[in-house]
Write an enzyme that holds these catalytic residues in place. Structure first.
Site, short mmCIF file in Angstrom:
data_model
loop_
_atom_site.label_atom_id
_atom_site.label_comp_id
_atom_site.label_asym_id
_atom_site.label_seq_id
_atom_site.Cartn_x
_atom_site.Cartn_y
_atom_site.Cartn_z
N GLU A 136 0.83 -1.21 0.00
CA GLU A 136 0.00 0.00 0.00
C GLU A 136 0.87 1.26 0.00
O GLU A 136 0.74 2.15 0.85
CB GLU A 136 -0.98 -0.01 1.18
CG GLU A 136 -2.00 -1.15 1.07
CD GLU A 136 -3.13 -1.07 2.07
OE1 GLU A 136 -3.09 -0.19 2.97
OE2 GLU A 136 -4.06 -1.88 1.97
N GLU A 159 -5.25 -8.53 -0.79
CA GLU A 159 -6.09 -8.19 0.37
C GLU A 159 -7.52 -8.01 -0.10
O GLU A 159 -7.80 -7.16 -0.95
CB GLU A 159 -5.60 -6.92 1.08
CG GLU A 159 -4.29 -7.09 1.83
CD GLU A 159 -3.93 -5.89 2.70
OE1 GLU A 159 -4.86 -5.21 3.18
OE2 GLU A 159 -2.72 -5.65 2.88
#
Length: 512
Positions: free
Chosen positions: A193, A316
């Protein structure tokens, strides 16, 4: 896969029917892709009670364990044929320094988990513990490395520590710490991220940083077997994918990640158990949006990589709700109901149907965090509805995808609609066909007619996950309330299969 929504066509209005029958045609496809077993991967971050108090209880615990890891968790994960496990994060990965987690435990420094609750960890669970656990599970390790606060040297030292078989400083250090042979870790995440907790970077900046790290991870022709996964887009940030595919040379990348969670809205995610129908519908709607995300990110990848050499890695995904009352808000502990079974079944169907580009996915997370497959409370352990879906769907792992043409009725709420029926199908190495069906409608059953005539099949059996209330879940007082059961309420004749799918249910057929 072709999908047609019957309620959007006006077919029902024209016919005057109160309900419509969804239909599915299943056929073999020439040069069909394999549904990679790695689509059924999992994720274990240093977050809340996932590692400490979840997986890891220590060798001195009275809870039965294997080198400090709960034996019941190991056995449960083997049952669902866990193919890979991602660690140590998540946001935690870009603050984690791997050398703090090796050597004698009493000599390891502590770390403050600044992302998740501000707790102090003692680094007693580290590289050896994780990789030995993966060996015990017969699962591929997926290491997410520190780019946000680390260095190229630290990253390449870790690769050498776990993978190098010859003489080198890191390989010798590994031997000093009790491991003679390397583990041979294939899958490596180059940060996590990076648009957010990994450093709030622009895609252009990260693309250049990625190029630097990836260059030092292996030789130019990548004969080391390392598989590099770039930190990818947040949901529908298509510009992020565009920049990575445009700016990163193809010999430096094997996979591009994607993250997307299902919730009502970011600021108010709603309760895990006592949700209303609006909250249910919005969460399901967001889960089904994975179809659009995969299609659009894939279209960008196709533009720069028409031969499909670079994989889409959804590392995810899952449901995200408000934490359970009385628990640490930084621990992300939530219950798991039949709604989560719907999210799991429908999302996995999407990944199966796009298995030509989607080659890995990781449900967030394995134990005690978000849409967990396992929950623990001291010595107690329960398996969630999501766990049971994963076990039912394990039949698709490394099977050949079958082509699906679906015409589906809708699930409608307050004038908004989503497809009610979700489906995927595969054929395994023994010639058995498996079809997974999901009805996400919270209120009504839907008739489904499946045309399997081209496959020349004679016999069908099935299993079902269902309940009489969508809020139902397994608890420590009633751990077996939701279980997979044998299912016989269908008809199969001359290649035609018909079934009434109960509200919020999952059915998997085996036909041969």
């Amino acid at each position: 896969m072709k999908i047609k929504n019957l309620l959007l066509t006006g077919a029902l209005v024209a016919s005057g029917l109160a309900t419509a029958q969804s239909s599915v045609v299943v056929e073999e496809q020439e040069n069909a892709p394999t549904i990679s077993r790695h689509i059924y991967g999992h994720f274990a971050e240093h977050l809340g009670r996932c590692i400490y108090g979840g997986f890891y209880v220590g060798e001195d615990s009275e809870i039965p364990n294997t080198a400090g890891v709960r034996t019941d968790i190991i056995e449960a994960l083997k049952e669902i044929k866990i193919p890979n496990l991602r660690w140590p994060g998540g946001c935690f990965a870009d603050t984690y320094h791997w050398k703090d987690g090796i050597g004698p435990r009493e000599d390891r420094p502590t770390i403050v988990n600044q992302w998740w609750g501000g707790v102090t960890e003692d680094n007693s669970f580290g590289t050896h513990d994780f990789l030995n656990l993966c060996e015990e599970l017969d699962a591929e390790p997926y290491l997410a490395a520190n780019i946000g606060s680390g260095t190229v040297q630290e990253f390449t030292d870790w690769i050498q520590y776990v993978n190098h078989d010859g003489e080198s400083p890191m390989a010798n250090l590994r031997r000093e710490n009790g491991r003679e042979n390397p583990w041979g870790v294939k899958y490596w995440g180059v940060g996590n991220e990076m648009w957010g907790c990994g450093g709030n970077m622009t895609p252009e900046y990260y693309a250049n940083l990625y190029r630097q790290y990836a260059t030092f991870m292996s030789s130019w022709d990548n004969d080391s077997g390392i598989y590099r996964i770039a930190s990818g887009a947040n949901v529908d940030d298509y510009h992020w994918t565009e920049v990575l595919m445009r700016d990163v040379p193809k010999h430096l990348i094997e996979g591009v990640a994607l993250h997307s969670y299902s919730f009502v809205e970011w600021e108010s995610k709603g309760p895990a158990v006592d949700f209303n129908e609006l909250q249910y519908f919005k969460t399901i709607e967001r889960a089904l949006n994975m179809e659009t995300l995969v299609q659009k990110h894939t279209a960008i990848m196709d533009k720069y990589d028409p031969d499909g050499k670079i994989d889409l890695i959804v590392d995810e995904w899952g449901g995200w709700y408000n934490v359970e009352e009385g628990t640490n808000p930084g621990f992300l502990y939530q219950q798991n109901t039949m709604r989560d079974a719907m999210i799991a079944g429908a999302t996995l169907n999407i990944f199966n149907n796009h298995s030509d580009r989607v080659k890995m996915a990781n449900l967030a997370q394995t134990v005690n965090v978000l849409q967990a497959v396992i929950l623990t409370d001291d010595e107690k352990m329960i398996l969630t509805p999501t766990y049971h879906v994963m076990k039912m769907y394990a039949v698709h792992q490394d099977a050949t995808r079958l082509e699906i043409e679906l015409e589906t009725d809708s699930y409608e709420y307050q004038g908004e609609k989503v497809p009610a029926i979700s489906v995927s199908a595969s054929k395994d190495s023994q010639g058995k066909v498996h079809i997974s069906l999901v009805n996400v409608d919270m209120n009504k059953a839907h008739d489904v007619a499946l045309d399997l005539t081209s496959l020349n099949l004679k016999k069908a059996v099935a299993s079902i996950l269902s309940s009489d209330d969508v809020h139902n879940h397994n608890s420590f007082d009633n751990p077996d309330k939701i279980q997979v059961e044998e299912f016989n309420d269908f008809k199969f004749k001359k290649g035609n299969l018909s079934v009434e799918m109960a509200p919020f249910s999952v059915v998997v057929f085996e036909v041969n």
